[in-house]
Design a protein around this motif. Structure first.
Motif, PDB file in Angstrom:
ATOM      1  N   ALA A   1       0.831  -1.208   0.000  1.00 55.85           N
ATOM      2  CA  ALA A   1       0.000   0.000   0.000  1.00 55.85           C
ATOM      3  C   ALA A   1       0.861   1.252   0.000  1.00 55.85           C
ATOM      4  CB  ALA A   1      -0.930  -0.005   1.212  1.00 55.85           C
ATOM      5  N   SER A   2       1.945   1.259   0.781  1.00 49.22           N
ATOM      6  CA  SER A   2       2.812   2.441   0.808  1.00 49.22           C
ATOM      7  C   SER A   2       3.508   2.648  -0.537  1.00 49.22           C
ATOM      8  CB  SER A   2       3.840   2.320   1.930  1.00 49.22           C
ATOM      9  OG  SER A   2       4.761   1.282   1.662  1.00 49.22           O
ATOM     10  N   GLN A   3       3.867   1.556  -1.215  1.00 50.25           N
ATOM     11  CA  GLN A   3       4.494   1.675  -2.536  1.00 50.25           C
ATOM     12  C   GLN A   3       3.518   2.259  -3.550  1.00 50.25           C
ATOM     13  OE1 GLN A   3       5.832  -2.257  -3.373  1.00 50.25           O
ATOM     14  NE2 GLN A   3       7.520  -2.166  -1.927  1.00 50.25           N
ATOM     15  N   PHE A   4       2.282   1.791  -3.530  1.00 49.94           N
ATOM     16  CA  PHE A   4       1.304   2.303  -4.491  1.00 49.94           C
ATOM     17  C   PHE A   4       0.881   3.735  -4.166  1.00 49.94           C
ATOM     18  CE2 PHE A   4       0.778  -2.259  -5.388  1.00 49.94           C
ATOM     19  CZ  PHE A   4       1.017  -2.210  -6.741  1.00 49.94           C
ATOM     20  N   ARG A   5       0.876   4.097  -2.888  1.00 47.62           N
ATOM     21  CA  ARG A   5       0.603   5.495  -2.539  1.00 47.62           C
ATOM     22  C   ARG A   5       1.702   6.394  -3.078  1.00 47.62           C
ATOM     23  NH1 ARG A   5      -1.543   3.543   2.455  1.00 47.62           N
ATOM     24  NH2 ARG A   5       0.544   3.547   3.322  1.00 47.62           N
ATOM     25  N   GLY A   6       2.954   5.952  -2.960  1.00 47.64           N
ATOM     26  CA  GLY A   6       4.068   6.723  -3.511  1.00 47.64           C
ATOM     27  C   GLY A   6       3.981   6.855  -5.013  1.00 47.64           C
ATOM     28  N   ASP A   7       3.559   5.784  -5.688  1.00 45.50           N
ATOM     29  CA  ASP A   7       3.379   5.847  -7.147  1.00 45.50           C
ATOM     30  C   ASP A   7       2.256   6.802  -7.525  1.00 45.50           C
ATOM     31  OD1 ASP A   7       5.415   4.066  -7.481  1.00 45.50           O
ATOM     32  OD2 ASP A   7       4.113   2.330  -7.875  1.00 45.50           O
ATOM     33  N   ALA A   8       1.196   6.825  -6.730  1.00 42.15           N
ATOM     34  CA  ALA A   8       0.059   7.693  -7.045  1.00 42.15           C
ATOM     35  C   ALA A   8       0.425   9.164  -6.879  1.00 42.15           C
ATOM     36  CB  ALA A   8      -1.126   7.346  -6.150  1.00 42.15           C
ATOM     37  N   ARG A   9       1.333   9.464  -5.940  1.00 39.16           N
ATOM     38  CA  ARG A   9       1.736  10.855  -5.710  1.00 39.16           C
ATOM     39  C   ARG A   9       2.790  11.341  -6.696  1.00 39.16           C
ATOM     40  NH1 ARG A   9       3.608  10.298  -0.076  1.00 39.16           N
ATOM     41  NH2 ARG A   9       2.408   8.429   0.205  1.00 39.16           N
TER      42      ARG A   9
ATOM     43  N   ASP B   1       4.662  12.603  -9.977  1.00 45.10           N
ATOM     44  CA  ASP B   1       4.207  13.401 -11.119  1.00 45.10           C
ATOM     45  C   ASP B   1       4.487  12.650 -12.422  1.00 45.10           C
ATOM     46  OD1 ASP B   1       6.941  13.649 -11.125  1.00 45.10           O
ATOM     47  OD2 ASP B   1       6.969  15.801 -11.514  1.00 45.10           O
ATOM     48  N   HIS B   2       4.083  13.260 -13.528  1.00 41.79           N
ATOM     49  CA  HIS B   2       4.175  12.597 -14.835  1.00 41.79           C
ATOM     50  C   HIS B   2       5.624  12.262 -15.206  1.00 41.79           C
ATOM     51  CE1 HIS B   2       2.987  11.418 -18.826  1.00 41.79           C
ATOM     52  NE2 HIS B   2       3.870  12.255 -19.351  1.00 41.79           N
ATOM     53  N   ALA B   3       6.557  13.145 -14.910  1.00 41.00           N
ATOM     54  CA  ALA B   3       7.963  12.903 -15.272  1.00 41.00           C
ATOM     55  C   ALA B   3       8.540  11.725 -14.492  1.00 41.00           C
ATOM     56  CB  ALA B   3       8.790  14.158 -15.008  1.00 41.00           C
ATOM     57  N   GLU B   4       8.195  11.618 -13.211  1.00 40.88           N
ATOM     58  CA  GLU B   4       8.697  10.492 -12.413  1.00 40.88           C
ATOM     59  C   GLU B   4       8.107   9.171 -12.893  1.00 40.88           C
ATOM     60  OE1 GLU B   4       7.642  11.615  -8.474  1.00 40.88           O
ATOM     61  OE2 GLU B   4       9.417  12.868  -8.191  1.00 40.88           O
ATOM     62  N   LYS B   5       6.818   9.186 -13.251  1.00 35.77           N
ATOM     63  CA  LYS B   5       6.188   7.970 -13.773  1.00 35.77           C
ATOM     64  C   LYS B   5       6.807   7.565 -15.106  1.00 35.77           C
ATOM     65  CE  LYS B   5       1.707   8.585 -11.569  1.00 35.77           C
ATOM     66  NZ  LYS B   5       0.272   8.828 -11.778  1.00 35.77           N
ATOM     67  N   ALA B   6       7.107   8.542 -15.962  1.00 38.63           N
ATOM     68  CA  ALA B   6       7.737   8.250 -17.250  1.00 38.63           C
ATOM     69  C   ALA B   6       9.140   7.684 -17.056  1.00 38.63           C
ATOM     70  CB  ALA B   6       7.788   9.504 -18.108  1.00 38.63           C
ATOM     71  N   ALA B   7       9.879   8.227 -16.101  1.00 35.35           N
ATOM     72  CA  ALA B   7      11.219   7.712 -15.823  1.00 35.35           C
ATOM     73  C   ALA B   7      11.146   6.284 -15.308  1.00 35.35           C
ATOM     74  CB  ALA B   7      11.921   8.612 -14.813  1.00 35.35           C
ATOM     75  N   SER B   8      10.175   6.004 -14.459  1.00 36.94           N
ATOM     76  CA  SER B   8      10.008   4.648 -13.930  1.00 36.94           C
ATOM     77  C   SER B   8       9.649   3.671 -15.046  1.00 36.94           C
ATOM     78  CB  SER B   8       8.930   4.659 -12.854  1.00 36.94           C
ATOM     79  OG  SER B   8       8.693   3.364 -12.382  1.00 36.94           O
ATOM     80  N   ARG B   9       8.763   4.098 -15.957  1.00 38.19           N
ATOM     81  CA  ARG B   9       8.396   3.231 -17.076  1.00 38.19           C
ATOM     82  C   ARG B   9       9.581   2.960 -17.996  1.00 38.19           C
ATOM     83  NH1 ARG B   9       3.554   6.196 -17.043  1.00 38.19           N
ATOM     84  NH2 ARG B   9       4.366   7.601 -18.623  1.00 38.19           N
ATOM     85  N   SER B  10      10.426   3.964 -18.221  1.00 36.52           N
ATOM     86  CA  SER B  10      11.574   3.750 -19.112  1.00 36.52           C
ATOM     87  C   SER B  10      12.587   2.805 -18.474  1.00 36.52           C
ATOM     88  CB  SER B  10      12.226   5.074 -19.485  1.00 36.52           C
ATOM     89  OG  SER B  10      12.853   5.655 -18.364  1.00 36.52           O
ATOM     90  N   ILE B  11      12.734   2.872 -17.156  1.00 37.71           N
ATOM     91  CA  ILE B  11      13.624   1.938 -16.467  1.00 37.71           C
ATOM     92  C   ILE B  11      13.089   0.517 -16.586  1.00 37.71           C
ATOM     93  CG2 ILE B  11      14.455   1.238 -14.191  1.00 37.71           C
ATOM     94  CD1 ILE B  11      14.687   4.221 -13.509  1.00 37.71           C
ATOM     95  N   LEU B  12      11.780   0.356 -16.398  1.00 36.69           N
ATOM     96  CA  LEU B  12      11.185  -0.976 -16.520  1.00 36.69           C
ATOM     97  C   LEU B  12      11.306  -1.520 -17.936  1.00 36.69           C
ATOM     98  CD1 LEU B  12       7.996  -0.618 -14.310  1.00 36.69           C
ATOM     99  CD2 LEU B  12      10.115  -1.822 -13.773  1.00 36.69           C
TER     100      LEU B  12
END
Length: 124
Positions: free
Chosen positions: A71-79, A81-92
């Motif tokens: 739950a804490s991991q998904f809360r962090g993902d929900a908070r 921003d778009h650039a951090e999510k894009a960086a995470s997707r590119s790493i994956l």
């Protein structure tokens, strides 16, 4: 604007070839030690590690995989921003290629090992 893919690095295919050679060296040792069942078990081990790595993604791992940790991991993902999510997707995406290669090699070792065991047992 879509995130750009990670840059292609020339050492990737070289390292993949070295790791594949080492893995098949271990497979040869397993064949010498235990025959087809040894190669099959080595393939199961490689496949298990690759699938576990793929499922965990970029998340922390530990002995206590509790619902609160998830739950804490998904809360962090929900908070994020778009650039951090894009960086995470590119790493994956960058990690997906080597993980899929490891899964393929694991399945190949399983088929070779247990297939050889099956063929030798049915020919008796």
């Amino acid at each position: 604007m879509d995130p750009q893919p990670p840059p292609s690095r020339p050492e990737g295919p070289i390292l993949a070839a070295i790791c594949g050679g080492v893995l098949f060296g271990f497979a040869a040792l397993a064949w010498q030690a235990a025959g087809g069942i040894g190669v099959g078990i080595l393939g199961l081990l490689v496949l298990f590690i690759a699938v576990r790595f793929d499922l965990e993604g970029n998340r922390p791992i530990g002995p206590e995989m509790t619902p609160g940790l998830y739950a804490s991991q998904f809360r962090g993902d929900a908070r994020a921003d778009h650039a951090e999510k894009a960086a995470s997707r590119s790493i994956l995406k960058a990690r997906a290629g080597p993980t899929q290669l490891a899964m393929l090699l694991g399945v190949l070792l399983i088929v070779i090992g247990f297939g050889a065991l099956f063929l030798t047992e049915t020919s008796r």
